[in-house]
Scaffold this active site. Structure first.
Site, short mmCIF file in Angstrom:
data_model
loop_
_atom_site.label_atom_id
_atom_site.label_comp_id
_atom_site.label_asym_id
_atom_site.label_seq_id
_atom_site.Cartn_x
_atom_site.Cartn_y
_atom_site.Cartn_z
N GLU A 128 20.59 85.30 62.49
CA GLU A 128 20.04 86.35 63.34
C GLU A 128 20.76 86.29 64.70
OE1 GLU A 128 15.83 86.24 64.04
OE2 GLU A 128 15.88 88.17 65.05
N ALA A 269 13.90 78.23 67.36
CA ALA A 269 13.80 78.00 65.93
C ALA A 269 14.05 79.32 65.21
CB ALA A 269 12.42 77.47 65.56
N MET A 270 14.25 79.26 63.88
CA MET A 270 14.59 80.46 63.12
C MET A 270 13.83 80.50 61.81
SD MET A 270 16.34 83.22 62.94
CE MET A 270 16.12 84.30 61.53
N GLU A 271 13.26 81.68 61.53
CA GLU A 271 12.29 81.82 60.44
C GLU A 271 12.90 82.11 59.08
OE1 GLU A 271 12.65 84.09 63.03
OE2 GLU A 271 12.44 86.14 62.28
N GLU A 305 7.11 80.45 63.65
CA GLU A 305 8.11 80.66 62.59
C GLU A 305 7.43 80.79 61.23
OE1 GLU A 305 10.86 81.39 63.85
OE2 GLU A 305 10.56 80.46 65.81
N HIS A 308 6.02 84.26 60.72
CA HIS A 308 7.04 85.27 60.41
C HIS A 308 7.15 85.53 58.91
CE1 HIS A 308 8.98 86.69 63.99
NE2 HIS A 308 9.43 85.52 64.40
N GLU A 327 8.71 90.37 66.52
CA GLU A 327 8.53 89.34 67.55
C GLU A 327 7.24 89.50 68.36
OE1 GLU A 327 9.90 86.71 67.33
OE2 GLU A 327 11.69 87.15 66.15
#
Ligand SMILES: [Zn+2]
Length: 881
Positions: A128, A269-271, A305, A308, A327
């Site tokens: 992303e 962080a990334m989901e 996360e 999401h 978001e």
């Protein structure tokens, strides 16, 4: 690095692509300098699209090694290939065909940390917003949903662990020391949610049984040896999974859920579906290395996360203009989770402080944009407080307007109607209109119009007619490219309070729609008349911070003091005291500029003492109340012609006046709070530590303060207390033997722990005064510092530029000069982090003329640098515009 093409993307230009990619099969043969990626894409022409329509795929710095269409090598004449685009000029006539693309990557040299890269010898990805196109050519946009199957091949010694999205389906040996694993994700997803991790990592395993009885295997992967630091994160994950079932009826859907902590990461962080990748700062914690704030952040980000999975992954965004759809909504959900896990009142105050510190300045400066922007040059620059925090406030207002039941019905409808979709803000608003029967068209302006609305409020009471009148006027200040604003629908929660803090009754109301304690402000001006009001009430406004607005209230100081003691709404009670402090600080600032010594009303300093000692209030609440508005908060409220040194002096003077007036109360309480029992990171224990540490901050200003703080530092049994004492020593007693000794001892104990050393960098970068720029410059040469690691850069350079008003805004401009050079140095490796840093100068126009000119010079020196990245050019040019 993508250089700037000057291209502006516009919301109104959106149209679906001619092609879809229903299936994506990827094979990675991993090697640090030459990773081979084979992508087999099933491409489908959309109904009604001409057979001659070319297929244009996105790339970023790629060199294709092999391109095949339906199993045959593609003819060069049928292709147009650049490193940023692959065009199939004449796709096959069949509606569906297969496209094979082979690319070669060098993850070891990828310092932008987008696409496939290495962090401490672990292969990982960040896609992303547009990182997938650095891995292979693709329709790299969120409305292209595809079912992914991923095969990873690697040397077993180098990467015993091979992870991707979805469920594991196969693994085995390949000979010669190589092995492989295959993963399949049955849920169609956009490319930005793709993830891969391979390396040698330690595992913490657990499981979770969903409400319907399915068992999910949970894994948290960390650097080997750090497994014991992941316990709190695992606990937070299980609580999040349960909470989403209870609060929103959302169950987890895959057989496994994995989290990986890496040390080089651009964001928090990334989901990624089923495989969240985290900045290790938001996973690793124990009492020795993490503060209470770190624990709270870990809980909130793990939850964010995870949430999401439904708001972002199952329902994703149609395009990047809709970023707030996932978001804003997910921040709202994680705020609610934390409020349920901790103290709702304290959480709300903390949220509002964050919003005002980060979003209000954005809205008031050159980078202002609507929650849903209409244009962008670089989407990486729109991961902003406006999209996230204000986006969350907008969802909260929908709930306030609809009430909790209709809000939940709207959310249920959203999940039912849009599961599997790439949706828009219009879709989101529509579900609430359909579920409640209300018209939200005026309300929708909150998504479309930038700027913080202001409400001007005055009141009158007529004892003869027993009428109480509130005159409310709304205005929205102009923002870049939006000079004229439309009238907003603002839900203003209020209370009328009489003697002793009791609510004042009224028999009727006219002039605005008023329901459940909320005035619906929709017009430019409302005269809201309450009848049957026998005594003049004090008015408590924007209770619970029901709308993200600024208030200009004509109110007597007596009423403010009354509300600070008696308002039954805890947020508004905190707000009343905070307003009194702000008013006193602004008055002191003006006195200092006029060459006078500032004075403070005894009843203000006494009130601080009585709040500190009020056992009916939670300790965490008392700690928040005693925290003076920050220098940046004060500067924002003053608005223009800012002299940062005078603000600092005003704030120090008030702190000293409060400390001196309450010495006995504060030190008695400080001693009583010393015995906090065995360590627990829970909210109540953390609140007691927070109160004791803010008392230390005040007491350290009095004679004997350095010795007191040094004792606090030495006797600390956890990082919260140790870091707090270190900050007090470094900031209040800079250069003293106690401060020097504590800094050295901290470095000796934690020198080999990068995350803890970040705190050491932060403390020194935020020491007030002109000398700090030299300290920070010297620290860039410290062995624990690295320009390549975003956490280090944020701790040292980010803290200096965004949290050190007197150091950064040094009158001779040296802070700015150092800053602009450093931003350009960071940019060579990592444009995204550099662009984020550069936003520290967004409020430069509010400075006094001398500093303003020097800040402008620094911005120009960045703007005039050669080969600027799209990320940095976008920020700097908008800031200067
Ligand atoms: Zn998010």
């Amino acid at each position: 690095m993508r250089t700037d093409t000057g291209q502006v993307f516009k919301l109104e230009d959106y149209r679906p692509n001619d092609y879809l990619i229903p299936q994506t099969d990827l094979t990675f043969r991993l090697s640090p300098d030459a990773t081979r990626v084979t992508a087999v894409l099933t491409v489908e022409r959309r109904d009604g699209v001409s057979v001659s329509a070319p297929l244009v795929l996105d790339g970023d710095g790629l060199t294709p090694q092999r391109i095949e269409i339906d199993g045959k090598k593609a003819k060069p004449a049928d292709l147009l290939v650049t490193s940023d685009q692959l065009t199939i000029l004449k796709p096959p006539a069949a509606r569906r065909f297969q496209l094979l693309i082979e690319t070669e990557l060098a993850p070891a040299t990828n310092e932008a940390l987008m696409g496939l890269y290495r962090s401490s010898n672990v292969y990982c990805t960040q896609c992303e917003a547009e990182g997938f196109r650095r891995i292979t050519y693709f329709l790299d946009r969120p409305d292209i949903l595809s079912v992914y199957t991923v095969r990873i091949e690697a040397l077993r010694d180098e990467a015993p662990l091979l992870l991707s999205n979805g469920n594991p389906v196969d693994k085995g040996d390949l000979g010669d020391g190589w092995h492989y694993a295959r993963w399949h994700d049955p849920f169609p997803k956009p490319s930005y949610l793709f993830a891969l991790v391979a390396g040698n990592l330690g595992q913490v395993a657990d499981s979770f049984v969903t409400a319907s009885g399915r068992t999910v295997e949970l894994g948290i992967y960390v650097e080997p040896g750090k497994e014991k630091l992941a316990g709190y994160a695992m606990d937070a994950l299980k609580r999040s999974m349960r909470w989403d079932e209870e609060a929103f009826g959302r169950e987890y859907d895959l057989d496994v859920f994995n989290i990986v902590a890496v040390s080089d990461f651009n964001m928090g962080a990334m989901e990624n579906k089923g495989l969240n990748i985290f900045n290790d700062k938001y996973v690793l914690a124990d009492q020795e290395t993490a503060t209470d704030a770190d624990f709270a952040n870990i809980e909130a980000i793990i939850a964010h996360e995870y949430f999401h999975n439904w708001t972002g992954n199952r329902i994703t965004c149609r395009d990047w203009f809709q970023l707030c759809l996932k978001e804003g909504l997910t921040v709202f959900r994680d705020h609610e989770f934390s409020a349920d896990q901790r103290s709702r009142a304290v959480k709300r105050i903390a949220e509002v402080r964050t919003l005002r510190a980060h979003q209000f300045p954005e809205d008031q400066g050159p980078l202002a944009h609507p929650v849903r922007p209409r244009r962008y040059r670089e989407i990486n620059n729109f991961y902003t407080a406006t999209v996230y925090e204000k986006g969350s406030e907008v969802v909260r207002m929908i709930r306030t307007i609809l009430g909790p039941d209709a809000f939940r019905a709207g959310m249920d409808l959203y999940f039912e109607r849009h599961d599997g979709d790439a949706a828009t803000i219009e879709d989101f608003i529509k579900v609430f209109e359909d579920a409640s029967g209300r018209d939200l068209s005026q309300f929708a302006l909150w998504y479309h119009q930038a700027g913080t609305p202001n409400l001007t409020v005055s009141s009158t009471h007529n004892p003869a007619s027993q009428e109480f009148t509130l005159e409310i006027e709304q205005s929205v200040p102009p923002t870049p490219s939006e000079s004229r604003k439309r009238l907003m629908h603002i839900p203003l929660a209020f209370g009328l309070i009489g003697a002793g803090g009791k609510p004042v009754e009224y028999s009727g109301v006219e002039g605005a729609s008023v329901e459940d304690g909320v005035i619906h402000v929709r017009k430019r001006r409302h005269m809201v008349r309450f009848s049957g009001v026998t005594e003049r009430p004090a008015v408590s406004l924007n209770r619970g911070f029901s709308a993200p607005v600024t208030l200009s209230v004509e109110q007597k100081a007596d009423d403010q003091f009354f509300l600070a003691r008696h308002d039954s709404d805890t947020f508004s009670r905190w707000q009343a005291f905070n307003t009194l402090l702000t008013d006193a600080l602004i008055a002191a600032f003006r006195e200092i500029l006029g060459g006078k010594r500032p004075g403070f009303a005894p009843r203000l300093t006494e009130l601080a003492g009585s709040i500190a000692g009020d056992e009916a209030l939670e300790p965490a609440y008392r700690a928040l109340a005693l925290a003076l508005p920050s220098e940046a908060d004060i500067a924002r409220d003053i608005g223009s012609n800012i002299d940062t040194d005078a603000i600092y002096a005003a704030r120090e003077a008030l702190a000293l006046a409060i400390a001196a007036a309450n010495r006995e109360t504060f030190s008695g309480l400080y001693d009583r709070l010393a015995d906090n029992g065995p360590f627990s990171p829970d909210a109540a224990s953390a609140g007691r530590r927070a109160l004791r540490n803010i008392l230390l901050d005040y007491l350290s200003l009095l004679p004997g303060g350095a010795a007191l703080a040094a004792g606090h530092f030495q006797s600390a049994t956890n990082m919260t207390d140790r870091a707090a004492a270190l900050a007090v020593l470094a900031h209040r007693h800079h250069g003293s033997p106690e401060a020097t000794k504590a800094l050295a001892s901290f470095e000796t104990i934690y020198g080999s722990d990068p995350l803890v050393m970040d705190k050491w960098f932060q403390v020194q970068a935020s020491v007030p005064g002109p000398q700090t720029v030299d300290t920070v410059r010297a620290l860039t040469g410290h062995p624990a510092f690295s320009m390549a690691n975003p956490n280090r850069v944020r701790s040292l350079i980010g803290t200096f530029s965004s949290a050190n008003q007197t150091g950064f805004h040094r009158a001779d401009g040296e802070g700015y000069r150092f800053f602009s050079q450093t931003v350009l140095e960071v940019e060579k490796r990592n444009p995204q982090v550099a662009a984020r840093l550069a936003t520290a100068l967004r409020s430069w126009r509010s400075l006094e003329p001398g500093r303003q000119a020097k800040a402008r010079e620094a911005l120009l020196s960045i703007a005039n640098a050669e080969n600027l990245s799209a990320d940095l050019r976008d920020i700097v040019e908008r800031t200067l515009a």
